[in-house]
Design a protein around this motif. Structure first.
Motif, PDB file in Angstrom:
ATOM      1  N   SER A 196       0.920  -1.329   0.154  1.00  0.00           N
ATOM      2  CA  SER A 196      -0.029   0.125  -0.057  1.00  0.00           C
ATOM      3  C   SER A 196       0.792   1.311   0.072  1.00  0.00           C
ATOM      4  O   SER A 196       0.481   2.446  -0.714  1.00  0.00           O
ATOM      5  N   VAL A 197       1.827   1.211   0.887  1.00  0.00           N
ATOM      6  CA  VAL A 197       2.916   2.364   0.834  1.00  0.00           C
ATOM      7  C   VAL A 197       3.579   2.722  -0.370  1.00  0.00           C
ATOM      8  O   VAL A 197       3.796   3.582  -0.999  1.00  0.00           O
ATOM      9  N   VAL A 198       4.064   1.449  -1.130  1.00  0.00           N
ATOM     10  CA  VAL A 198       4.615   1.599  -2.479  1.00  0.00           C
ATOM     11  C   VAL A 198       3.617   2.127  -3.666  1.00  0.00           C
ATOM     12  O   VAL A 198       4.114   3.246  -4.231  1.00  0.00           O
ATOM     13  N   LEU A 199       2.265   1.830  -3.394  1.00  0.00           N
ATOM     14  CA  LEU A 199       1.529   2.605  -4.338  1.00  0.00           C
ATOM     15  C   LEU A 199       0.962   3.968  -3.929  1.00  0.00           C
ATOM     16  O   LEU A 199       0.890   4.672  -4.847  1.00  0.00           O
ATOM     17  N   ALA A 200       1.052   4.366  -2.949  1.00  0.00           N
ATOM     18  CA  ALA A 200       0.824   5.604  -2.343  1.00  0.00           C
ATOM     19  C   ALA A 200       1.690   6.547  -2.974  1.00  0.00           C
ATOM     20  O   ALA A 200       1.788   7.799  -3.377  1.00  0.00           O
ATOM     21  N   TYR A 201       3.187   6.151  -3.053  1.00  0.00           N
ATOM     22  CA  TYR A 201       4.131   6.739  -3.620  1.00  0.00           C
ATOM     23  C   TYR A 201       3.986   6.821  -5.115  1.00  0.00           C
ATOM     24  O   TYR A 201       4.543   7.945  -5.648  1.00  0.00           O
ATOM     25  N   ILE A 202       3.498   5.867  -6.023  1.00  0.00           N
ATOM     26  CA  ILE A 202       3.690   5.829  -7.585  1.00  0.00           C
ATOM     27  C   ILE A 202       2.446   6.179  -8.161  1.00  0.00           C
ATOM     28  O   ILE A 202       2.413   6.375  -9.331  1.00  0.00           O
ATOM     29  N   LEU A 203       1.287   6.265  -7.353  1.00  0.00           N
ATOM     30  CA  LEU A 203       0.132   6.247  -8.140  1.00  0.00           C
ATOM     31  C   LEU A 203      -0.083   7.847  -8.613  1.00  0.00           C
ATOM     32  O   LEU A 203       0.722   8.746  -7.804  1.00  0.00           O
ATOM     33  N   PRO A 204      -0.599   8.192  -9.833  1.00  0.00           N
ATOM     34  CA  PRO A 204      -0.685   9.437 -10.375  1.00  0.00           C
ATOM     35  C   PRO A 204      -1.618  10.626  -9.506  1.00  0.00           C
ATOM     36  O   PRO A 204      -2.287   9.909  -8.563  1.00  0.00           O
ATOM     37  N   ILE A 205      -1.629  11.753  -9.995  1.00  0.00           N
ATOM     38  CA  ILE A 205      -2.568  12.660  -9.055  1.00  0.00           C
ATOM     39  C   ILE A 205      -3.952  12.657  -9.675  1.00  0.00           C
ATOM     40  O   ILE A 205      -4.271  11.747 -10.599  1.00  0.00           O
ATOM     41  N   SER A 206      -4.908  12.893  -8.695  1.00  0.00           N
ATOM     42  CA  SER A 206      -6.329  13.004  -8.968  1.00  0.00           C
ATOM     43  C   SER A 206      -6.861  11.637  -9.240  1.00  0.00           C
ATOM     44  O   SER A 206      -7.682  11.255  -9.791  1.00  0.00           O
ATOM     45  N   ILE A 207      -6.240  10.737  -8.497  1.00  0.00           N
ATOM     46  CA  ILE A 207      -6.445   9.177  -8.557  1.00  0.00           C
ATOM     47  C   ILE A 207      -7.579   8.631  -7.367  1.00  0.00           C
ATOM     48  O   ILE A 207      -8.068   7.745  -7.454  1.00  0.00           O
ATOM     49  N   ILE A 208      -7.477   9.564  -6.572  1.00  0.00           N
ATOM     50  CA  ILE A 208      -8.327   9.049  -5.199  1.00  0.00           C
ATOM     51  C   ILE A 208      -9.651   8.369  -5.700  1.00  0.00           C
ATOM     52  O   ILE A 208     -10.248   7.309  -5.216  1.00  0.00           O
ATOM     53  N   ALA A 209     -10.359   9.224  -6.125  1.00  0.00           N
ATOM     54  CA  ALA A 209     -11.904   8.996  -6.367  1.00  0.00           C
ATOM     55  C   ALA A 209     -11.921   7.824  -7.463  1.00  0.00           C
ATOM     56  O   ALA A 209     -12.715   6.796  -7.148  1.00  0.00           O
ATOM     57  N   ARG A 210     -11.181   7.714  -8.483  1.00  0.00           N
ATOM     58  CA  ARG A 210     -11.427   6.839  -9.583  1.00  0.00           C
ATOM     59  C   ARG A 210     -10.966   5.558  -8.952  1.00  0.00           C
ATOM     60  O   ARG A 210     -11.562   4.415  -9.332  1.00  0.00           O
ATOM     61  N   ALA A 211      -9.789   5.342  -8.115  1.00  0.00           N
ATOM     62  CA  ALA A 211      -9.369   3.969  -7.566  1.00  0.00           C
ATOM     63  C   ALA A 211     -10.154   3.661  -6.689  1.00  0.00           C
ATOM     64  O   ALA A 211     -10.550   2.452  -6.673  1.00  0.00           O
ATOM     65  N   THR A 212     -11.005   4.384  -5.974  1.00  0.00           N
ATOM     66  CA  THR A 212     -11.975   3.811  -5.079  1.00  0.00           C
ATOM     67  C   THR A 212     -13.055   3.196  -5.817  1.00  0.00           C
ATOM     68  O   THR A 212     -13.451   1.865  -5.300  1.00  0.00           O
ATOM     69  N   ALA A 213     -13.369   3.879  -6.824  1.00  0.00           N
ATOM     70  CA  ALA A 213     -14.716   3.109  -7.611  1.00  0.00           C
ATOM     71  C   ALA A 213     -14.067   2.015  -8.443  1.00  0.00           C
ATOM     72  O   ALA A 213     -15.041   1.108  -8.428  1.00  0.00           O
ATOM     73  N   ILE A 214     -12.769   1.936  -8.771  1.00  0.00           N
ATOM     74  CA  ILE A 214     -12.259   0.750  -9.291  1.00  0.00           C
ATOM     75  C   ILE A 214     -12.332  -0.610  -8.255  1.00  0.00           C
ATOM     76  O   ILE A 214     -12.883  -1.470  -8.626  1.00  0.00           O
ATOM     77  N   PHE A 215     -11.813  -0.215  -7.013  1.00  0.00           N
ATOM     78  CA  PHE A 215     -11.909  -1.375  -6.058  1.00  0.00           C
ATOM     79  C   PHE A 215     -13.401  -1.857  -5.701  1.00  0.00           C
ATOM     80  O   PHE A 215     -13.851  -2.936  -5.658  1.00  0.00           O
ATOM     81  N   PHE A 216     -14.556  -0.918  -5.641  1.00  0.00           N
ATOM     82  CA  PHE A 216     -15.475  -0.957  -5.300  1.00  0.00           C
ATOM     83  C   PHE A 216     -16.266  -1.780  -6.450  1.00  0.00           C
ATOM     84  O   PHE A 216     -17.299  -2.712  -5.898  1.00  0.00           O
ATOM     85  N   GLY A 217     -16.016  -1.357  -7.684  1.00  0.00           N
ATOM     86  CA  GLY A 217     -16.597  -2.156  -8.788  1.00  0.00           C
ATOM     87  C   GLY A 217     -16.236  -3.405  -8.887  1.00  0.00           C
ATOM     88  O   GLY A 217     -17.079  -4.457  -9.249  1.00  0.00           O
TER      89      GLY A 217
END
Length: 528
Positions: A402-423
């Motif tokens: 999770s920490v590694v992903l927090a470092y490498i994920l792009p900007i404006s990703i929070i809402a989209r990544a949440t929807a990806i996992f929930f979906g």
């Protein structure tokens, strides 16, 4: 900030001392596997409701979706409606009661184990556990991003350092105290979040001249929508996007339906239904959970949209421009510039609470999914062995991911990544979860079919069709020479609208074509 460093340090120190005390209480009460996994099945309804809500509503909702509202407008309030109707009422009253009873009858202590024992399949339990262990770090990573972005903006410390601080604190009490510690700390953190959001709403309306003045001003700004958003169907911050436009599909299918329906199949939420001792506790929890979710999401989405008024009045720019195009920075920028200094400290604690409550549940769920469901039940065929130790090691490994992903994920990703996992959870788990609770005729083969079809249909759509993910990933381009294998409207339709129906169909068709489960097992699962 004008608040002195010693005062800030003292407030944070007191907060951390309380958190670690609650974690220690959880550790002391954790005597056996049931305590570590499902909090001994005797959690108080208030703690259940606030823990559920605090786990559900994280920094992804407040920072990520609040920022999305700053860009897309108040149409996101439909998600707040879905969160209350589906995420609280239907989840607790319809799914929660049957989940609690079935979990108790089958002695299940995790969500994958509930499904695996209902369908008498180690494969279902092991595959589900592996799926959670592999993909939930994406969700945990963006929750870390949300908390760290606010700490970065508030305390003016390096983002990387903020990520590490959050991670170390949460890891300490999750690994030692199990679900009891997680739910005790969640209850405190959820209460802080409620207070913080109430103050945020009041201060925002005071700052903007009252409710009517604020909303009138936001409506009058429709002509300021940037060309890039207007071209996608954006009609203003108090209007829904143009029907059928790319932004409409993103708002409705990805954000509102993706999260609004996906909540029913969230492993870290479903397991909470197994922590109370009776159905009455679930009914009582609805009365607390509903108002809590309304305050969390309703305020975040409203304030996110209204931040445009504040920034235009004070800086002559809309929120997205002030945040440099990164919607994840809209809420931190607004709170730090518009709110009183002492409130910024309070809200930082509320945001820390939001991040820590969700992260603790995610880390616990990922660890139990790998240690208990995948390792013990699937690989070791039920050998109890070193389950708790393996679970703790798994928690540590998923925290690292999770920490590694927090470092490498792009900007404006929070809402989209949440929807990806929930979906993904909706497509993979919801059909067989519904079958497990409500349809006696669903067979092991039907459940496996729905699990596999939902999982791989969702991943295929993400990798090859849905442009928001397929284009940056580049898999379709590398294999077929095109950004997406389908064109037109299909590229903005979220995977949940395709993969979930396919999984339901697969589960029904295969179940009807295969032999029913033994009647004694079915009667055990469905007896009152």
């Amino acid at each position: 900030m004008a608040v002195s460093t010693p005062v800030l340090g003292l407030v944070v120190l007191i907060y951390m001392m309380i958190i670690f005390y609650l974690g220690w209480l959880g550790y002391k009460k954790t005597k056996q596997t049931d305590d570590y996994m499902v909090a001994g099945r005797k959690i108080h309804p208030y703690i259940l409701a606030i823990s559920y809500g605090a786990t559900f509503i994280s920094t992804s909702a407040i920072i990520g979706f609040g920022g999305a509202a700053g860009a897309l407008g108040m149409g996101l309030l439909w998600l707040a409606f879905m969160n209350i109707l589906v995420g609280i009422f239907i989840a607790f009253v319809v799914f929660g009661k049957r989940t609690r009873r079935l979990g108790l009858k089958l002695n299940a202590v995790t969500f994958p184990e509930l499904l695996g024992k209902r369908f008498q399949s180690r494969f279902i339990q092991g595959f589900s556990g592996a799926l959670i262990g592999i993909f939930m770090p994406l969700y945990a990573g963006i929750v870390l991003i949300g908390g760290a972005r606010f700490v970065e903006a508030t305390l003016n410390i390096d983002y990387d350092v903020a990520v590490l601080i959050l991670t170390v604190i949460v890891a300490a009490y999750v690994i030692t105290g199990g679900l009891i510690a997680v739910m005790y700390t969640d209850a405190l953190q959820g209460s802080l979040m409620f207070i913080g959001m109430a103050f945020l709403m009041v201060f925002t309306y005071i700052k903007l001249g009252g409710i009517s003045a604020a909303h009138t001003a936001l409506t009058s700004m429709s002509g300021m929508v940037p060309d890039s958003l207007a071209g996608g169907g954006h009609l203003g911050w108090t209007s829904m996007p143009a029907f059928g436009s790319p932004i409409w599909w993103t708002l409705v299918s990805t954000l509102v339906l993706g999260v609004g329906i996906g909540v029913l199949a969230q492993p870290q939420l479903a397991v909470r239904f197994m922590t109370v001792k009776n159905d009455r506790a679930l009914n009582r929890a609805v009365l607390v959970g509903g108002p809590f979710i309304l305050m969390m999401t309703g305020v975040a989405f409203t304030v996110g949209a209204l931040s445009n008024v504040y920034f235009f009045d004070n800086l002559g720019q809309i929120s997205v421009a002030v945040a440099g195009g990164n919607t994840d920075l809209i809420m931190p920028e607004y709170i730090n510039s518009a709110m009183p200094d002492i409130f910024v400290v309070l809200f930082m604690l509320a945001l820390l609470a939001a991040a820590m409550s969700t992260l603790s549940s995610q880390f616990h769920t990922m660890g139990t999914a790998i240690g208990h469901d995948f390792y013990r039940e699937f690989l070791k065929k039920g050998d109890i062995g070193q389950t708790i130790n393996i679970t703790k090691i798994a928690i540590a490994l998923t925290i690292l991911a999770s920490v590694v992903l927090a470092y490498i994920l792009p900007i404006s990703i929070i809402a989209r990544a949440t929807a990806i996992f929930f979906g993904l959870c909706a497509a993979a788990f919801l059909p067989m979860y519904v079958g497990a609770l409500f349809w006696k005729r669903m067979t092991r083969e039907g459940a496996i079919a729905s699990l596999l079809v939902g999982t791989f249909a969702s991943l295929f759509w993400l990798g090859f069709v849905h442009a928001s993910e397929a284009v940056p990933l580049g898999i379709s381009q590398a294999l077929f020479g095109v950004d997406t294998v389908l064109t037109g409207t299909w590229t903005v339709v979220d995977p949940i609208l395709v993969a979930t129906p396919l999984a339901f169909i697969a589960g029904i068709v295969v179940s009807l074509a295969t032999k029913p489960a033994p009647m004694d097992h079915i009667e055990k699962c469905f007896e009152n």
